[in-house]
Design a protein around this motif. Structure first.
Motif, PDB file in Angstrom:
ATOM      1  N   GLY A  67      -1.632   9.288  -2.475  1.00 42.92           N
ATOM      2  CA  GLY A  67      -2.247   8.541  -1.393  1.00 42.92           C
ATOM      3  C   GLY A  67      -1.185   7.957  -0.492  1.00 42.92           C
ATOM      4  N   GLY A  68      -1.603   7.052   0.382  1.00 35.20           N
ATOM      5  CA  GLY A  68      -0.633   6.460   1.284  1.00 35.20           C
ATOM      6  C   GLY A  68      -1.171   5.241   1.979  1.00 35.20           C
ATOM      7  N   TRP A  69      -0.381   4.716   2.912  1.00 29.45           N
ATOM      8  CA  TRP A  69      -0.803   3.538   3.656  1.00 29.45           C
ATOM      9  C   TRP A  69      -0.281   3.598   5.086  1.00 29.45           C
ATOM     10  CZ3 TRP A  69       3.161   3.438   0.090  1.00 29.45           C
ATOM     11  CH2 TRP A  69       4.409   2.980   0.529  1.00 29.45           C
ATOM     12  N   THR A  70      -1.045   3.038   5.979  1.00 31.58           N
ATOM     13  CA  THR A  70      -0.625   2.783   7.358  1.00 31.58           C
ATOM     14  C   THR A  70      -1.003   1.348   7.666  1.00 31.58           C
ATOM     15  OG1 THR A  70      -2.729   3.651   8.185  1.00 31.58           O
ATOM     16  CG2 THR A  70      -0.860   5.161   8.139  1.00 31.58           C
ATOM     17  N   GLY A  71      -0.019   0.557   8.090  1.00 36.63           N
ATOM     18  CA  GLY A  71      -0.279  -0.869   8.265  1.00 36.63           C
ATOM     19  C   GLY A  71      -0.659  -1.494   6.942  1.00 36.63           C
ATOM     20  N   ASN A  72      -1.801  -2.187   6.913  1.00 35.29           N
ATOM     21  CA  ASN A  72      -2.278  -2.821   5.674  1.00 35.29           C
ATOM     22  C   ASN A  72      -3.389  -2.021   5.004  1.00 35.29           C
ATOM     23  OD1 ASN A  72      -0.555  -5.093   5.899  1.00 35.29           O
ATOM     24  ND2 ASN A  72      -1.935  -5.999   7.421  1.00 35.29           N
ATOM     25  N   LYS A  73      -3.644  -0.799   5.472  1.00 37.61           N
ATOM     26  CA  LYS A  73      -4.732   0.014   4.944  1.00 37.61           C
ATOM     27  C   LYS A  73      -4.203   1.073   3.990  1.00 37.61           C
ATOM     28  CE  LYS A  73      -8.502   3.088   6.309  1.00 37.61           C
ATOM     29  NZ  LYS A  73      -9.171   3.779   7.443  1.00 37.61           N
ATOM     30  N   ASN A  74      -4.696   1.076   2.768  1.00 30.32           N
ATOM     31  CA  ASN A  74      -4.337   2.077   1.766  1.00 30.32           C
ATOM     32  C   ASN A  74      -5.381   3.191   1.752  1.00 30.32           C
ATOM     33  OD1 ASN A  74      -2.237   0.428   1.131  1.00 30.32           O
ATOM     34  ND2 ASN A  74      -2.934  -0.064  -0.935  1.00 30.32           N
ATOM     35  N   SER A  75      -4.934   4.405   1.496  1.00 33.64           N
ATOM     36  CA  SER A  75      -5.824   5.560   1.368  1.00 33.64           C
ATOM     37  C   SER A  75      -5.509   6.267   0.062  1.00 33.64           C
ATOM     38  CB  SER A  75      -5.643   6.525   2.541  1.00 33.64           C
ATOM     39  OG  SER A  75      -5.900   5.884   3.771  1.00 33.64           O
ATOM     40  N   ASN A  76      -6.528   6.431  -0.804  1.00 29.32           N
ATOM     41  CA  ASN A  76      -6.347   7.084  -2.100  1.00 29.32           C
ATOM     42  C   ASN A  76      -6.931   8.487  -2.078  1.00 29.32           C
ATOM     43  OD1 ASN A  76      -5.239   4.913  -4.013  1.00 29.32           O
ATOM     44  ND2 ASN A  76      -6.963   3.862  -3.039  1.00 29.32           N
ATOM     45  N   ASN A  77      -6.359   9.335  -2.925  1.00 29.13           N
ATOM     46  CA  ASN A  77      -6.881  10.685  -3.114  1.00 29.13           C
ATOM     47  C   ASN A  77      -7.007  11.455  -1.797  1.00 29.13           C
ATOM     48  OD1 ASN A  77      -7.172  10.261  -5.945  1.00 29.13           O
ATOM     49  ND2 ASN A  77      -9.059   9.120  -5.517  1.00 29.13           N
TER      50      ASN A  77
END
Length: 777
Positions: free
Chosen positions: A221-231
């Motif tokens: 997964g990853g993040w941009t700013g304060n938002k995380n993205s899983n799977n």
């Protein structure tokens, strides 16, 4: 009793054997001097001029950022530690996922403080090409090693864990870059690729990378700013962003991770990875041993005998630093991105380099590289000429293969000329000469990316013969005049009489800013009048008027090519009195201006403008004071601990190289650019130093410097022989060294004031000494 005696004897013999078999690489300590150090000076795992400089970072975006020894935490291990450049930070964590790094003063785990982890300081180990530490967060034992363009991580988890490996692109450092565009993609269950386009001021570049593991990821997964993205399979964005790979590890399991970077493309990063890492077949220790072998081969080119353990540690660590901070930016197949952002091709064995400016490297790096590694000097010259070919100007550095405009003058010229004069001539000398003449006859320009190529204030310099205070630093006049002299020497060597006469005249421009009433280099107005509000310790500056990172006192001795000319203007008695008083005053400060306050003390070894000061007594008839004060600087300024390595700004190996040369008792005030280069003699630290000469460039096999009866007390030369013949002057020619042979110095506790101090004994200068009554007869 007999058995006990035998055991003690065997134990002592074992210790003796270990001491005898210690290699030069074992003395080099990458942790030395890492408190209050620059971004480019770190304890990480890297190869000579490595593209990958894999090292721990624990600070924020501050001056002298990166790694600070006294901070007991780590916020990531990043790949690039080049001037104005960073890229791809890696951090292993366990437990709940946290994608914030956290502040440098909050070194613990938890959401509020970020993924930064405290460390067990006693587990921290560093040697050339290797770094290891245990993170308190999960007790993850983290080890790093590298090849030139690829990194290798080994993570060991003592307990069963949910392990996250974070790839953070937003890295705080001295020149924190803005992430303009980035993408990170999961290619397979074991491989990740990506890029980060970033910019700081004029320096815009793209770091491409490939990451692979020896074990399949269980999540991505990853993040941009304060938002995380899983799977997800891909993360894109700008600004603060990154990605994470998840693993479930068993008790005591080892996770291996390999990485590579390129400024050209992801495909080139993959080529770098496969070319440099595949031969080792995932064997971490094999890569580590390879790095050790390469470093030991380089450091073994000078073998020292005698001295203390601490002196040997200082010697080989300083030598290590002389090759560690500057950066290779061409890939394994020779591809690189030029100053116009176009992909170019060079021979793979002749890389294109990047760095901070070569400001005054003629007093340290130039002479060490040319003497010990002439092949490296040759590659640097070819790199400069390649950048000239594609961009039209010689670079001062360059950073990331961009024209930076950092510092003043064009002292890459001194390196090129010095190489040619020393017989390192496997480059296009005609192109080199053309490039240098262009540099010294054409006013500098702002480049399209808002960098700077060439010399500032040069139009006025060529018209007036000096830089007026209304435009820039008066000290630029001195630096331009030195480069003019270097070009004149190249012209002389090439038989270019017209250009020789042109540039040798301009080499005397320092006289235009020497005020004979005060006997100082002084700021001057455009109308020819002197600046009135002035004193010898005033007006240090980083830009604008005054003296660049120095003061009038220091710059009044800055005349590398014509020390005798300054002696003539100042007068020998004033020259010696002023210099001696300056050393006495500066001794109690250990020859360092704390807080970068360059104008506070006379002799500031912590910055470049007067690193030659101790050697000037060889020119003024008091060589015993050169012997005394070079020793004092080596003893006081240089240390052997993380807290005291180099008190000032160890600028990409410059302080290190000075120490190595001084410890052998050698120096070149004029930068080795004269038609017949020579070495001045100081006070060697060791009983014997043996230099292995490169057979490709030099006719001799070895040159030894033997200092008989030497000690800290016995620092004064009583007599000398060169190749068995008496040497009565405190200097000798480079040609006599590279032919092979020996310099033997008889040392004692009191100065021999007759040796090297007679009329005519001084090293060569552009100007002649005034005739004495005896010589007039």
């Amino acid at each position: 009793m007999k058995r006990l005696f035998l055991l003690l004897l065997m134990g002592n013999w074992t210790l003796f054997t270990i001491a005898q078999t210690k290699d030069p690489v074992d003395y080099a300590d990458p942790l030395l001097g890492t408190s209050e150090s620059r971004w480019m000076l770190n304890p990480g795992a890297t190869m000579p001029f490595g593209m990958v400089q894999l090292s721990p970072d624990n600070q924020g975006g501050v001056w002298k950022s990166g790694y600070e020894y006294t901070l007991n935490n780590i916020g990531g291990f990043s790949h690039i530690h080049s001037w104005t450049m960073a890229g791809l930070s890696v951090m292993p964590t366990v437990g709940a996922l946290n994608t914030r790094r956290g502040p440098a003063d909050g070194p613990t785990t938890g959401w509020t403080t970020g993924y930064r982890s405290r460390i067990y300081k006693e587990t921290e180990k560093a040697s050339p090409g290797y770094y290891a530490v245990t993170l308190m967060n999960g007790n993850i034992h983290t080890e790093l090693t590298s090849t030139t363009r690829a990194g290798f991580f080994r993570f060991t988890t003592p307990e069963e864990e949910e392990l996250h490996v974070l790839l953070d692109l937003d890295i705080p450092f001295e020149n924190t870059a803005e992430i303009l565009d980035a993408r990170i993609t999961k290619v397979t269950d074991k491989e990740i690729e990506g890029y980060s386009k970033q910019k700081w001021s004029w320096n815009e570049y793209t770091v491409h990378f490939v990451v692979r593991f020896n074990k399949a990821m269980e999540g991505f997964g990853g993040w941009t700013g304060n938002k995380n993205s899983n799977n997800v399979k891909e993360v894109t964005g700008k600004g603060r962003m990154g990605a994470f790979a998840d693993f479930h590890t068993k008790k005591g399991e080892v996770l291996l991770m390999q990485t590579a970077i390129s400024l050209v493309s992801i495909e080139q990063a993959r080529l770098n990875l496969e070319t440099e890492m595949n031969p080792f077949n995932w064997d971490f220790d094999a890569v580590r041993n390879n790095a050790r072998k390469v470093w030991n081969g380089m450091l073994s080119k000078i073998q020292v005998q005698g001295g203390t353990e601490e002196e040997r540690k200082k010697f080989y660590t300083n030598m290590y630093r002389s090759y560690v901070a500057r950066t290779t930016w061409s890939d394994v197949n020779g591809k690189y991105v030029d100053v116009n952002e176009k992909v170019q091709q060079v021979r793979p064995d002749s890389p294109v380099y990047g760095c901070d400016a070569l400001w005054n490297t003629f007093w340290n790096l130039n002479q060490l590289w040319a003497l010990v590694n002439p092949d490296i000097t040759s590659k640097w010259v070819k790199s400069f000429l390649e950048i000239y070919r594609t961009g039209g100007w010689l670079p001062k550095g360059p950073a990331g293969i961009e024209y930076s405009g950092i510092m003043e003058a064009s002292h890459e010229i001194a390196l090129i000329v010095g190489a040619y004069q020393k017989g390192i001539r496997d480059f296009d000398a005609e192109t080199a000469f053309k490039a240098m003449v262009h540099q010294q006859t054409t006013p500098g320009i702002v480049t399209p990316e808002n960098g700077y190529a060439g010399n500032k204030f040069f139009e006025s310099y060529m018209k007036l013969g000096y830089v007026p205070t209304e435009e820039g630093q008066v000290s630029n006049t001195l630096e331009y005049a030195y480069d003019d002299w270097c070009v004149s020497q190249m012209a002389k060597a090439l038989g270019r009489k017209k250009e020789y006469e042109q540039f040798i005249r301009r080499a005397g421009n320092y006289r235009n800013v020497f005020d004979t009433s005060t006997k100082y280099i002084r700021m001057k107005h455009r109308d020819g009048s002197w600046v009135k509000e002035w004193n010898p310790y005033c007006c240090t500056s980083f830009s604008g008027t005054g003296y660049l990172e120095g003061n009038a006192w220091q710059y009044s001795f800055f005349n590398p090519h014509d020390v005798q000319g300054i002696l003539n203007l100042m007068g020998k008695d004033e020259f010696n009195t002023r210099l001696e008083e300056g050393f006495k005053k500066s001794t109690r400060y250990n020859f360092n201006a704390e807080g970068d306050l360059y104008d506070r003390i006379p002799i500031n070894h912590g910055n470049q403008p007067n690193m030659q000061a101790a050697w000037l007594f060889n020119y003024s008839g008091k060589p015993w004071l050169t012997q005394h004060y070079t020793r004092e600087i080596m003893n006081r300024y240089y240390g052997a601990t993380p807290l005291h390595g180099w008190l000032g700004d160890e600028d990409e190996g410059q302080m290190g190289a000075w120490y190595v040369m001084a410890a052998m008792g050698l120096f070149q005030t004029d930068g080795g650019a004269s038609v017949k280069p020579f070495y001045e003699i100081g006070s060697p630290l060791f009983e014997k130093a043996t230099i292995q000469l490169d057979p490709t460039y030099y006719p001799g096999k070895t040159f030894t410097i033997e200092a008989r009866n030497v000690s800290d007390k016995n620092r004064y030369i009583q007599s000398a022989t060169l190749d068995g013949k008496p040497l009565t002057k405190p200097w000798f020619y480079h040609a006599d060294l590279v032919d092979g042979g020996s310099l033997v110095l008889e040392m004692g506790p009191e100065p021999n004031m007759e040796w090297g101090s007679q009329p005519g004994d001084a090293p060569p200068s552009m100007s002649a000494a005034p005739k004495t009554k005896a010589s007039k007869k």
